[in-house]
Structures are given as structure tokens and as C-alpha cells.
Design a protein around this motif. Sequence first.
Motif, PDB file in Angstrom:
ATOM      1  N   ALA A  60       0.694  -1.154  -0.041  1.00 13.98           N
ATOM      2  CA  ALA A  60      -0.042   0.169  -0.144  1.00 13.98           C
ATOM      3  C   ALA A  60       0.650   1.272   0.061  1.00 13.98           C
ATOM      4  O   ALA A  60       0.418   2.311  -0.571  1.00 13.98           O
ATOM      5  N   SER A  61       1.930   1.139   0.477  1.00 12.11           N
ATOM      6  CA  SER A  61       3.041   2.293   0.825  1.00 12.11           C
ATOM      7  C   SER A  61       3.675   2.734  -0.543  1.00 12.11           C
ATOM      8  O   SER A  61       4.475   3.704  -0.359  1.00 12.11           O
ATOM      9  N   ALA A  62       3.707   2.085  -1.716  1.00 10.43           N
ATOM     10  CA  ALA A  62       4.677   2.399  -2.874  1.00 10.43           C
ATOM     11  C   ALA A  62       4.031   3.670  -3.067  1.00 10.43           C
ATOM     12  O   ALA A  62       2.983   4.022  -3.394  1.00 10.43           O
TER      13      ALA A  62
ATOM     14  N   LEU B 195       3.920   6.213   8.845  1.00  5.61           N
ATOM     15  CA  LEU B 195       4.406   6.309  10.399  1.00  5.61           C
ATOM     16  C   LEU B 195       3.095   7.178  11.037  1.00  5.61           C
ATOM     17  O   LEU B 195       2.456   6.769  11.927  1.00  5.61           O
ATOM     18  N   TYR B 196       2.658   8.145  10.383  1.00  4.23           N
ATOM     19  CA  TYR B 196       1.485   8.758  10.897  1.00  4.23           C
ATOM     20  C   TYR B 196       0.409   8.059  10.915  1.00  4.23           C
ATOM     21  O   TYR B 196      -0.473   7.929  11.800  1.00  4.23           O
ATOM     22  N   VAL B 197       0.074   7.461   9.786  1.00  2.00           N
ATOM     23  CA  VAL B 197      -1.112   6.469   9.843  1.00  2.00           C
ATOM     24  C   VAL B 197      -0.891   5.393  10.891  1.00  2.00           C
ATOM     25  O   VAL B 197      -1.987   5.048  11.750  1.00  2.00           O
TER      26      VAL B 197
ATOM     27  N   PRO C 250      -6.858  -4.059  11.614  1.00  2.00           N
ATOM     28  CA  PRO C 250      -5.880  -3.080  11.474  1.00  2.00           C
ATOM     29  C   PRO C 250      -5.075  -2.757  10.410  1.00  2.00           C
ATOM     30  O   PRO C 250      -4.785  -2.005   9.754  1.00  2.00           O
ATOM     31  N   THR C 251      -4.718  -4.196   9.754  1.00  2.61           N
ATOM     32  CA  THR C 251      -4.268  -4.247   8.339  1.00  2.61           C
ATOM     33  C   THR C 251      -4.886  -3.569   7.306  1.00  2.61           C
ATOM     34  O   THR C 251      -4.556  -2.638   6.255  1.00  2.61           O
ATOM     35  N   ALA C 252      -6.246  -3.767   7.201  1.00  2.00           N
ATOM     36  CA  ALA C 252      -7.128  -3.410   6.065  1.00  2.00           C
ATOM     37  C   ALA C 252      -7.256  -1.721   6.270  1.00  2.00           C
ATOM     38  O   ALA C 252      -7.319  -0.946   5.351  1.00  2.00           O
ATOM     39  N   TRP C 253      -7.455  -1.507   7.594  1.00  2.00           N
ATOM     40  CA  TRP C 253      -7.557  -0.170   7.984  1.00  2.00           C
ATOM     41  C   TRP C 253      -6.409   0.895   7.444  1.00  2.00           C
ATOM     42  O   TRP C 253      -6.518   1.702   6.892  1.00  2.00           O
ATOM     43  N   ALA C 254      -5.171   0.228   8.038  1.00  4.22           N
ATOM     44  CA  ALA C 254      -4.303   0.927   7.489  1.00  4.22           C
ATOM     45  C   ALA C 254      -3.927   1.057   5.902  1.00  4.22           C
ATOM     46  O   ALA C 254      -3.355   2.062   5.265  1.00  4.22           O
ATOM     47  N   PHE C 255      -4.106  -0.150   5.478  1.00  6.31           N
ATOM     48  CA  PHE C 255      -4.105  -0.325   3.834  1.00  6.31           C
ATOM     49  C   PHE C 255      -4.922   1.075   3.342  1.00  6.31           C
ATOM     50  O   PHE C 255      -4.554   1.599   2.504  1.00  6.31           O
ATOM     51  N   LYS C 256      -6.038   1.123   3.699  1.00  7.95           N
ATOM     52  CA  LYS C 256      -7.080   1.946   3.051  1.00  7.95           C
ATOM     53  C   LYS C 256      -6.602   3.358   3.176  1.00  7.95           C
ATOM     54  O   LYS C 256      -6.739   4.238   2.522  1.00  7.95           O
ATOM     55  N   ALA C 257      -6.126   3.684   4.315  1.00  5.63           N
ATOM     56  CA  ALA C 257      -5.755   5.101   4.972  1.00  5.63           C
ATOM     57  C   ALA C 257      -4.272   5.463   4.085  1.00  5.63           C
ATOM     58  O   ALA C 257      -4.157   6.556   3.448  1.00  5.63           O
ATOM     59  N   ILE C 258      -3.562   4.349   3.829  1.00  8.68           N
ATOM     60  CA  ILE C 258      -2.044   4.585   3.214  1.00  8.68           C
ATOM     61  C   ILE C 258      -2.592   4.960   1.630  1.00  8.68           C
ATOM     62  O   ILE C 258      -2.100   5.784   0.956  1.00  8.68           O
TER      63      ILE C 258
END
Length: 161
Positions: free
Chosen positions: A34-36, A44-46, A60-68
Amino acid sequence: ATLFRSVVGRKIGWLNRVGPCQDNQLNYTSIAQASAGVSAKHVLYVLSSLENQTETIRDPTAWAFKAITSCNASALYRDKVGKQIRWLNNVADYMNSTIDWQAVATSAAGVNTGTVLRVLSKVGDWHTKIKSPTDWLIRGLASLRARTHGWSQEDKARVYK
């Protein structure tokens, strides 16, 4: 890439070992995909935001993936991809349909910008044959992402559902 692995990897490791994600761990590979194209600072903020909301987040993985990827979508729009999409929407006739830049940019998260531009050029070449350019682009970019990153069957099933 090494700095990303070092800084972000340590944060994910801490969240999984000591922090609030011990019971529902973050998947480093998914976060890296997701971070590419997104800065380590934003990732780090996310992750810090996630740390403060773990009681309300089921995955948490899906949440972070979507935010990133949302950040990545905004960055892509302002970049060359957004310019190309605006140009295509102004020039090509897609049977009263336009390309939804936000949907395409979200799908393009994790795909090299040059590759996205090549895919967009195909839409321009084939605009008379494509009825829904947004759907065509989303399917094509999802396919490229799956091949590029060697996603698991589970990840592919989520993308192609």
C-alpha cells in the motif's frame, strides 16, 4: 526502500509485539504494498493513528491499507496521472462516460507511475471500443498489481470480487 523497511518495519514490529496489535497483528507485506509512492513519514502517521484507535478497528491491516492508499490516490491525482486522466476526459468520447480519477488513482496504488501512464495511453488508443473506461482501468490495474506483487489467492479474491 531500506529506510522504509527499517523505520516502518520497526514500528509494525513494535505494534505487533508490544503495542495494541498483539491479538490482531498488522501484515507488513500488505502495508509495504500500500505504501508504494507514499513517504515513510505519512505511513508512520497512519500507524500512529491506528495505535490510538485499536479498540474501534476490527482489521488493523485493512484499515492501514485503506488510509495509506487514500494518500497515494491524492498524490497520483496531483501528479502526471491526474493530468493524463483530465486530458483523456476532455478529448476522448466514452459514450457519455468519463474516467473517475479517484477510483483509478486508488486502484493504481502500488503500481509504478510509468506503468499507469502506459495503461492510460491504451485507453486513449482504444477509446472508441471501451464503454466504461473507469471499470476497464480498475480491472487492468488490479490485474497488474496482483502480478507485480505476487499477491496471495486471498488478496486476489478481495480485488476481483
